[in-house]
Design a protein around this motif. Structure first.
Motif, mmCIF file in Angstrom:
data_model
loop_
_atom_site.group_PDB
_atom_site.id
_atom_site.type_symbol
_atom_site.label_atom_id
_atom_site.label_comp_id
_atom_site.label_asym_id
_atom_site.label_seq_id
_atom_site.Cartn_x
_atom_site.Cartn_y
_atom_site.Cartn_z
ATOM 1 N N GLY A 151 13.971 1.103 -1.669
ATOM 2 C CA GLY A 151 12.677 1.036 -2.342
ATOM 3 C C GLY A 151 11.884 2.306 -2.179
ATOM 4 N N GLY A 152 10.564 2.110 -2.268
ATOM 5 C CA GLY A 152 9.732 0.946 -2.052
ATOM 6 C C GLY A 152 10.100 0.074 -0.846
ATOM 7 N N THR A 153 9.619 -1.125 -0.922
ATOM 8 C CA THR A 153 9.835 -2.094 0.149
ATOM 9 C C THR A 153 10.519 -3.321 -0.455
ATOM 10 O OG1 THR A 153 7.825 -1.269 1.214
ATOM 11 C CG2 THR A 153 8.659 -3.368 2.004
ATOM 12 N N PRO A 154 11.861 -3.352 -0.457
ATOM 13 C CA PRO A 154 12.563 -4.429 -1.162
ATOM 14 C C PRO A 154 12.223 -5.823 -0.645
ATOM 15 C CG PRO A 154 14.111 -2.968 0.011
ATOM 16 C CD PRO A 154 12.782 -2.319 0.063
ATOM 17 N N HIS A 214 10.072 6.638 -4.989
ATOM 18 C CA HIS A 214 9.632 5.999 -6.227
ATOM 19 C C HIS A 214 8.965 4.682 -5.847
ATOM 20 C CE1 HIS A 214 11.021 8.175 -9.693
ATOM 21 N NE2 HIS A 214 12.161 8.440 -9.100
ATOM 22 N N ALA A 215 7.674 4.702 -5.528
ATOM 23 C CA ALA A 215 7.013 3.472 -5.076
ATOM 24 C C ALA A 215 5.632 3.343 -5.714
ATOM 25 C CB ALA A 215 6.882 3.503 -3.554
ATOM 26 N N LYS A 216 5.266 2.093 -6.007
ATOM 27 C CA LYS A 216 3.956 1.794 -6.623
ATOM 28 C C LYS A 216 3.339 0.621 -5.885
ATOM 29 C CE LYS A 216 2.620 2.029 -11.089
ATOM 30 N NZ LYS A 216 2.562 1.600 -12.480
ATOM 31 N N ASP A 259 0.869 -1.185 0.000
ATOM 32 C CA ASP A 259 0.000 0.000 0.000
ATOM 33 C C ASP A 259 0.894 1.219 0.000
ATOM 34 O OD1 ASP A 259 -2.850 -0.630 0.227
ATOM 35 O OD2 ASP A 259 -2.182 -1.757 2.009
ATOM 36 N N LEU A 260 0.327 2.359 -0.382
ATOM 37 C CA LEU A 260 1.141 3.575 -0.337
ATOM 38 C C LEU A 260 0.780 4.382 0.902
ATOM 39 C CD1 LEU A 260 1.452 5.031 -3.950
ATOM 40 C CD2 LEU A 260 2.925 3.428 -2.735
ATOM 41 N N CYS A 261 1.799 4.794 1.648
ATOM 42 C CA CYS A 261 1.562 5.678 2.789
ATOM 43 C C CYS A 261 1.270 7.068 2.226
ATOM 44 C CB CYS A 261 2.805 5.731 3.674
ATOM 45 S SG CYS A 261 3.447 4.094 4.086
ATOM 46 N N HIS A 262 0.400 7.825 2.907
ATOM 47 C CA HIS A 262 -0.010 9.127 2.365
ATOM 48 C C HIS A 262 1.166 10.068 2.113
ATOM 49 C CE1 HIS A 262 -3.797 7.560 3.354
ATOM 50 N NE2 HIS A 262 -4.186 8.368 4.318
ATOM 51 N N TYR A 263 2.167 10.036 3.016
ATOM 52 C CA TYR A 263 3.257 11.023 2.959
ATOM 53 C C TYR A 263 4.348 10.647 1.971
ATOM 54 C CZ TYR A 263 5.485 7.357 5.541
ATOM 55 O OH TYR A 263 5.971 6.125 5.889
ATOM 56 N N CYS A 264 4.313 9.415 1.436
ATOM 57 C CA CYS A 264 5.509 8.883 0.773
ATOM 58 C C CYS A 264 5.911 9.691 -0.463
ATOM 59 C CB CYS A 264 5.322 7.422 0.387
ATOM 60 S SG CYS A 264 6.861 6.750 -0.305
ATOM 61 N N LEU A 312 13.570 -1.943 5.514
ATOM 62 C CA LEU A 312 12.417 -2.798 5.835
ATOM 63 C C LEU A 312 11.283 -1.974 6.433
ATOM 64 C CD1 LEU A 312 13.964 -5.947 7.609
ATOM 65 C CD2 LEU A 312 13.342 -5.702 5.204
ATOM 66 N N ASP A 313 10.068 -2.397 6.113
ATOM 67 C CA ASP A 313 8.869 -1.820 6.703
ATOM 68 C C ASP A 313 8.513 -2.711 7.906
ATOM 69 O OD1 ASP A 313 6.246 -1.295 7.382
ATOM 70 O OD2 ASP A 313 5.565 -1.039 5.307
ATOM 71 N N PRO A 314 8.569 -2.174 9.131
ATOM 72 C CA PRO A 314 8.348 -3.020 10.323
ATOM 73 C C PRO A 314 7.035 -3.789 10.274
ATOM 74 C CG PRO A 314 8.928 -0.775 10.959
ATOM 75 C CD PRO A 314 8.774 -0.763 9.474
ATOM 76 N N ARG A 315 6.039 -3.278 9.542
ATOM 77 C CA ARG A 315 4.727 -3.942 9.497
ATOM 78 C C ARG A 315 4.804 -5.254 8.746
ATOM 79 N NH1 ARG A 315 1.489 0.715 6.656
ATOM 80 N NH2 ARG A 315 3.344 0.460 5.366
ATOM 81 N N THR A 316 5.869 -5.473 7.971
ATOM 82 C CA THR A 316 5.944 -6.692 7.161
ATOM 83 C C THR A 316 7.123 -7.576 7.582
ATOM 84 O OG1 THR A 316 7.267 -5.573 5.482
ATOM 85 C CG2 THR A 316 4.896 -5.520 5.153
#
Ligand SMILES: C[S@@+](CC[C@H](N)C(=O)[O-])C[C@H]1O[C@@H](n2cnc3c(N)ncnc32)[C@H](O)[C@@H]1O
Ligand code: SF4
Length: 445
Positions: A108-111, A67-69, A59-64, A142-146
């Motif tokens: 990333g993004g979230t590699p 370069h992420a999709k 998902d995209l965070c509002h503030y990001c 890393l995104d801690p949520r994942t």
């Protein structure tokens, strides 16, 4: 200097100088042919750094602003991993020797969306072309949520030894306002899973200037972050560009702190981390006293590249993936940012390079001056640029000297410590591509 003046300088639109010239100044005149020529010239005796860009998130965070999709289907992610592998092989086929890799960074993004298996596969292909140094720093964002224990174990197995966690802010109201709900226990669990896997070198990313943030909420977030003792912390000012980033239109601008509040927030971040035993490194960064970045900063060895502050002194950084930038001794190249066009190019066996820049002598000198200012907050022109004429730049700096931001004595330009945060304004005076704006700094005073 008055507070109004400090805010004026702080609000000027100047680059972050992770390169000179900046990516905005690259041109299509330097493309895939130049890239392949520069690759062919790499020698085994000259170590390289490697960067892999994975532009996908769940998902995209509002503030990001990265370069992420969004990618929800596994097939999209698998296809991207295949393309990366193909690009690495194509670039590898240009090499005449097998350079040593001393640094590998996944951004990333979230590699980690590639999964443990995807990361292992891509890393193994890299090893066919580059000799991994036994002391290589292998880092991933890393995104801690994942983060799961299985992912951390896979990362440790493939040699990952540093992790950057996107923390942003711990306050629940702020988290809701930025579309990223991530309770502190989720970050604590990620830290515990990484430690269990033996990965203890941690960086935390935070942002100030977010909706609903106040000096009080930010101080509390910073204190809780410092209690978790990551070795490095980056705290950037929120960059709000809704015209370019559609996801940022979800941010309620009426909740954003004004320029005064942002300035106070940036001050409180530094004060809190320093009170909790961290040392500042360049701008926006803090680290524990025994961290390699602090040691590098104290000995004048701190460097700056596309990933920010580093102790990596490789002249060559090879970037793979959509939008990635490569740095050579001779100049820069950048890959196509559009993921579809990037894939098409690689699958048609064309290097996906879209633009770049070839240095001349003046660029190299200016790049060195800007890097020294950004890292050391001072530069001795006699040492790095003896014989060169920078009288125009010194004249442009006069108003900043009068305002007490910088001093100039016998060719040594030094930032005044309380204004370190304004170093980009001083650096911009040496940027030939920003001559017009450098003139406007003085006109605005
Ligand atoms: C690629 S993301 C980090 C990895 C991972 N996707 C995550 O979010 O945890 C890099 C970092 O850039 C920072 N960032 C993103 N958008 C920003 C913006 N608009 N202004 C300032 N910093 C931003 C955030 O701190 C973020 O953690
Ligand atoms: S902050 Fe991280 S997870 Fe959120 S959209 Fe950006 S890259 Fe993706």
């Amino acid at each position: 200097m008055s507070r109004v003046m400090a805010r004026h300088y702080a609000s000027l639109a100047v680059p972050r100088y992770t390169s000179y010239p900046t990516a905005a100044d690259f041109s299509p005149q330097v493309g895939k042919d130049q890239y392949q020529t520069w690759l062919r010239r790499l020698r085994q005796s000259e170590p390289v750094s490697l960067y892999l860009h994975v532009p996908y998130c769940r998902d995209l965070c509002h503030y990001c602003g990265c370069h992420a999709k969004i990618a929800r289907r596994e097939t999209v992610i698998e296809a991207y991993a295949e393309t990366l592998i193909r690009e690495i092989r194509q670039a590898g086929s240009c090499l005449t020797e097998r350079p040593e890799a001393v640094h590998l960074h996944w951004g990333g993004g979230t590699p980690s969306i590639l999964g443990g298996n995807g990361i292992v596969r891509v890393t193994n292909v890299l090893q066919e072309y580059y000799d991994f140094s036994p002391v290589m720093e292998h880092a991933i964002e890393l995104d801690p949520r994942t983060v799961t224990q299985a992912l951390c174990d896979d990362l440790a197995r493939v040699g990952v030894n540093r992790v950057s966690l996107g923390v942003q802010d711990f306050n629940a109201d702020v988290q809701r306002a930025i579309g990223r709900v991530q309770p502190i226990i989720q970050v604590e669990a990620a830290v515990a899973a990484l430690e269990q896997a033996g990965i203890t070198r941690l960086n935390f990313d935070l942002i100030y200037g977010l909706p609903l943030q106040t000096v009080e909420t930010l101080r509390e977030t910073c204190e809780r972050v410092a209690e978790l003792r990551p070795s490095r912390i980056a705290c950037y000012g929120y960059a709000h560009l809704p015209a370019r980033r559609a996801n940022q239109r979800l941010i309620d601008t009426s909740l954003l702190p004004d320029a005064d509040a942002r300035y106070e927030q940036s001050q409180i971040v530094g004060e809190t981390f320093m009170a909790m035993g961290y040392e500042p490194v360049g701008i926006d960064h803090y680290a524990l006293p025994d961290d390699a970045l602090v040691i590098a900063a104290k000995s004048g060895q701190l460097r700056r590249n596309f990933q920010g502050y580093t102790n990596d002194d490789c002249p060559t950084l090879l970037g793979f993936g959509a939008s990635s930038i490569s740095q050579f001794k001779e100049g820069y190249t950048q890959n196509i940012a559009d993921i579809g066009q990037y894939k098409t190019s690689v699958h048609e066996e064309r290097a996906p390079v879209i633009r770049g820049y070839a240095f001349n002598d003046s660029d190299m000198l200016r790049g060195l001056i800007i890097e020294k200012l950004m890292c050391d907050f001072r530069v001795d022109l006699n040492e790095v640029a003896s014989g060169a004429n920078f009288s125009d730049e010194l004249a442009l700096l006069r108003p900043l000297v009068a305002d007490g931001i910088v001093t100039i004595h016998s060719g040594i330009i030094a930032m005044v410590p309380e204004h370190f945060a304004l170093v980009r304004v001083v650096a911009a005076v040496f940027d030939e591509f920003r001559r017009e704006s450098a003139h406007s700094f003085s006109m605005a005073i």
